[in-house]
Design a protein around this motif. Structure first.
Motif, PDB file in Angstrom:
ATOM      1  N   ALA A   1      46.561  31.854  20.900  1.00  0.00           N
ATOM      2  CA  ALA A   1      47.945  32.679  19.625  1.00  0.00           C
ATOM      3  C   ALA A   1      47.066  33.997  19.320  1.00  0.00           C
ATOM      4  N   ALA A   2      48.967  34.746  19.036  1.00  0.00           N
ATOM      5  CA  ALA A   2      47.946  36.326  18.392  1.00  0.00           C
ATOM      6  C   ALA A   2      49.445  36.429  18.021  1.00  0.00           C
ATOM      7  N   THR A   3      48.775  37.904  17.204  1.00  0.00           N
ATOM      8  CA  THR A   3      49.988  38.304  16.156  1.00  0.00           C
ATOM      9  C   THR A   3      49.689  39.883  17.258  1.00  0.00           C
ATOM     10  N   HIS A   4      51.014  40.489  16.484  1.00  0.00           N
ATOM     11  CA  HIS A   4      50.669  42.515  17.289  1.00  0.00           C
ATOM     12  C   HIS A   4      49.809  43.166  16.475  1.00  0.00           C
ATOM     13  N   LEU A   5      49.751  44.223  16.450  1.00  0.00           N
ATOM     14  CA  LEU A   5      48.613  44.670  16.115  1.00  0.00           C
ATOM     15  C   LEU A   5      49.630  45.433  14.748  1.00  0.00           C
ATOM     16  N   VAL A   6      48.465  45.379  13.952  1.00  0.00           N
ATOM     17  CA  VAL A   6      48.838  45.618  12.611  1.00  0.00           C
ATOM     18  C   VAL A   6      48.341  46.538  12.566  1.00  0.00           C
ATOM     19  N   GLY A   7      48.954  47.589  11.595  1.00  0.00           N
ATOM     20  CA  GLY A   7      48.194  49.236  11.286  1.00  0.00           C
ATOM     21  C   GLY A   7      48.125  49.370   9.220  1.00  0.00           C
ATOM     22  N   GLY A   8      48.043  50.358   8.762  1.00  0.00           N
ATOM     23  CA  GLY A   8      47.505  49.770   7.074  1.00  0.00           C
ATOM     24  C   GLY A   8      48.392  49.210   6.432  1.00  0.00           C
ATOM     25  N   GLY A   9      49.147  48.845   6.032  1.00  0.00           N
ATOM     26  CA  GLY A   9      49.621  48.239   5.100  1.00  0.00           C
ATOM     27  C   GLY A   9      50.780  47.247   6.298  1.00  0.00           C
ATOM     28  N   GLU A  10      50.362  46.230   7.308  1.00  0.00           N
ATOM     29  CA  GLU A  10      51.324  46.282   7.893  1.00  0.00           C
ATOM     30  C   GLU A  10      50.568  44.758   8.346  1.00  0.00           C
ATOM     31  N   SER A  11      51.779  43.599   8.237  1.00  0.00           N
ATOM     32  CA  SER A  11      51.487  42.175   7.791  1.00  0.00           C
ATOM     33  C   SER A  11      51.998  41.758   9.311  1.00  0.00           C
ATOM     34  N   ALA A  12      51.191  40.817   9.936  1.00  0.00           N
ATOM     35  CA  ALA A  12      52.056  40.153  10.775  1.00  0.00           C
ATOM     36  C   ALA A  12      52.357  38.323  11.093  1.00  0.00           C
ATOM     37  N   THR A  13      52.772  37.434  11.487  1.00  0.00           N
ATOM     38  CA  THR A  13      52.787  35.869  10.931  1.00  0.00           C
ATOM     39  C   THR A  13      52.930  35.573  12.821  1.00  0.00           C
ATOM     40  N   VAL A  14      52.037  34.450  12.710  1.00  0.00           N
ATOM     41  CA  VAL A  14      51.986  34.395  14.019  1.00  0.00           C
ATOM     42  C   VAL A  14      51.790  32.504  14.063  1.00  0.00           C
ATOM     43  N   GLU A  15      52.930  31.223  14.505  1.00  0.00           N
ATOM     44  CA  GLU A  15      53.193  30.074  14.594  1.00  0.00           C
ATOM     45  C   GLU A  15      52.285  30.342  15.665  1.00  0.00           C
ATOM     46  N   PHE A  16      51.501  28.877  15.931  1.00  0.00           N
ATOM     47  CA  PHE A  16      51.341  28.100  16.853  1.00  0.00           C
ATOM     48  C   PHE A  16      51.348  26.209  16.925  1.00  0.00           C
ATOM     49  N   SER A  17      51.887  26.170  18.036  1.00  0.00           N
ATOM     50  CA  SER A  17      51.830  24.320  18.040  1.00  0.00           C
ATOM     51  C   SER A  17      49.848  23.940  18.097  1.00  0.00           C
ATOM     52  N   THR A  18      49.778  22.511  17.425  1.00  0.00           N
ATOM     53  CA  THR A  18      47.790  22.699  17.518  1.00  0.00           C
ATOM     54  C   THR A  18      47.702  21.756  18.911  1.00  0.00           C
ATOM     55  N   ALA A  19      49.109  21.098  19.310  1.00  0.00           N
ATOM     56  CA  ALA A  19      49.441  19.826  20.440  1.00  0.00           C
ATOM     57  C   ALA A  19      47.858  20.516  22.194  1.00  0.00           C
ATOM     58  N   ALA A  20      47.529  21.866  21.921  1.00  0.00           N
ATOM     59  CA  ALA A  20      46.847  22.315  23.119  1.00  0.00           C
ATOM     60  C   ALA A  20      45.763  22.253  22.389  1.00  0.00           C
ATOM     61  N   LEU A  21      45.544  21.920  21.150  1.00  0.00           N
ATOM     62  CA  LEU A  21      43.964  22.473  20.718  1.00  0.00           C
ATOM     63  C   LEU A  21      42.847  21.099  21.098  1.00  0.00           C
ATOM     64  N   VAL A  22      41.960  20.933  21.114  1.00  0.00           N
ATOM     65  CA  VAL A  22      41.034  19.779  20.773  1.00  0.00           C
ATOM     66  C   VAL A  22      40.281  19.911  19.678  1.00  0.00           C
ATOM     67  N   SER A  23      40.321  18.257  18.868  1.00  0.00           N
ATOM     68  CA  SER A  23      39.170  18.850  17.778  1.00  0.00           C
ATOM     69  C   SER A  23      38.041  18.497  18.084  1.00  0.00           C
ATOM     70  N   GLY A  24      37.061  19.427  17.448  1.00  0.00           N
ATOM     71  CA  GLY A  24      35.981  19.633  17.884  1.00  0.00           C
ATOM     72  C   GLY A  24      35.544  20.161  18.800  1.00  0.00           C
ATOM     73  N   ALA A  25      35.983  20.857  19.248  1.00  0.00           N
ATOM     74  CA  ALA A  25      35.798  22.078  20.532  1.00  0.00           C
ATOM     75  C   ALA A  25      35.568  23.259  19.632  1.00  0.00           C
ATOM     76  N   ARG A  26      35.469  24.245  20.402  1.00  0.00           N
ATOM     77  CA  ARG A  26      34.796  25.282  19.380  1.00  0.00           C
ATOM     78  C   ARG A  26      35.919  26.630  19.976  1.00  0.00           C
ATOM     79  N   TYR A  27      36.378  26.874  19.070  1.00  0.00           N
ATOM     80  CA  TYR A  27      37.319  28.100  19.438  1.00  0.00           C
ATOM     81  C   TYR A  27      37.029  29.276  18.244  1.00  0.00           C
ATOM     82  N   SER A  28      37.199  30.648  18.449  1.00  0.00           N
ATOM     83  CA  SER A  28      37.123  31.569  18.320  1.00  0.00           C
ATOM     84  C   SER A  28      38.351  32.493  17.601  1.00  0.00           C
ATOM     85  N   PHE A  29      38.827  33.135  16.888  1.00  0.00           N
ATOM     86  CA  PHE A  29      40.059  33.846  16.222  1.00  0.00           C
ATOM     87  C   PHE A  29      38.693  35.550  16.271  1.00  0.00           C
ATOM     88  N   PHE A  30      39.416  36.514  17.369  1.00  0.00           N
ATOM     89  CA  PHE A  30      38.662  38.100  16.703  1.00  0.00           C
ATOM     90  C   PHE A  30      40.088  38.989  17.045  1.00  0.00           C
TER      91      PHE A  30
END
Ligand code: CO
Length: 165
Positions: free
Chosen positions: A103-132
């Motif tokens: 999943a990824a949002t676009h880049l946001v500058g000051g005062g801006e926001s972005a929303t991303v919606e994604f399915s968890t179907a590809a995520l494995v419970s207990g696997a290690r994920y990072s956001f960055f």
């Protein structure tokens, strides 16, 4: 008048309850100090869809201090950051059509926001994920753990210490 005040209060309480009750909707902030507001996000297993909103509460424009929010397996993070650098600013420093990017949002500058919606179907419970953040140099600081499934439920109950490190 008394009744109307009561209704207004109830509406207010319900509104506040709904805003905080949906564990599938997350919000994270970023700022001009190159920081995310939290270093751990958790989603319980009943969330088939996740809606994440990134708010940049800073003042600097996106080309100076832009932030994004990218989700991947821990082990894929370095390669995605490098591929993002190669993709460059025109692609928001996110590699295009890269299945490692969950999943990824676009880049946001000051005062801006972005929303991303994604399915968890590809995520494995207990696997290690990072956001960055994939802005050049940011991921060294702008990173955190993303917990999905049972680990996400435990984290939400306030027991992050029970997670395997
Ligand atoms: Co950033």
């Amino acid at each position: 008048m008394r009744d109307m005040r009561g209704i207004a209060l109830i509406t207010l309480l319900l509104g506040a309850g709904v805003a905080h009750a949906d564990p599938c909707k997350l919000t994270i902030e970023s700022n001009d100090q190159m920081q995310f507001s939290v270093h751990e996000l958790a989603v319980p297993p009943e969330c088939s869809q996740v809606e994440l909103t990134l708010r940049n509460v800073g003042k600097l424009p996106a080309k100076v201090m832009g932030h994004d929010w990218v989700l991947a397996r821990d082990s894929d993070m370095p390669a995605i950051v490098n591929a993002g650098l190669a993709a460059g600013p025109s692609h928001g420093y996110v590699p295009q059509n890269d299945s490692r990017v969950l999943a990824a949002t676009h880049l946001v500058g000051g005062g801006e926001s972005a929303t991303v919606e994604f399915s968890t179907a590809a995520l494995v419970s207990g696997a290690r994920y990072s956001f960055f953040c994939t802005s050049p140099g940011h991921s060294a600081i702008m990173r955190g753990r993303f917990l999905f499934g049972e680990s996400g439920r435990l984290a939400q109950a306030g027991k992050p210490e029970t997670h395997p490190q």
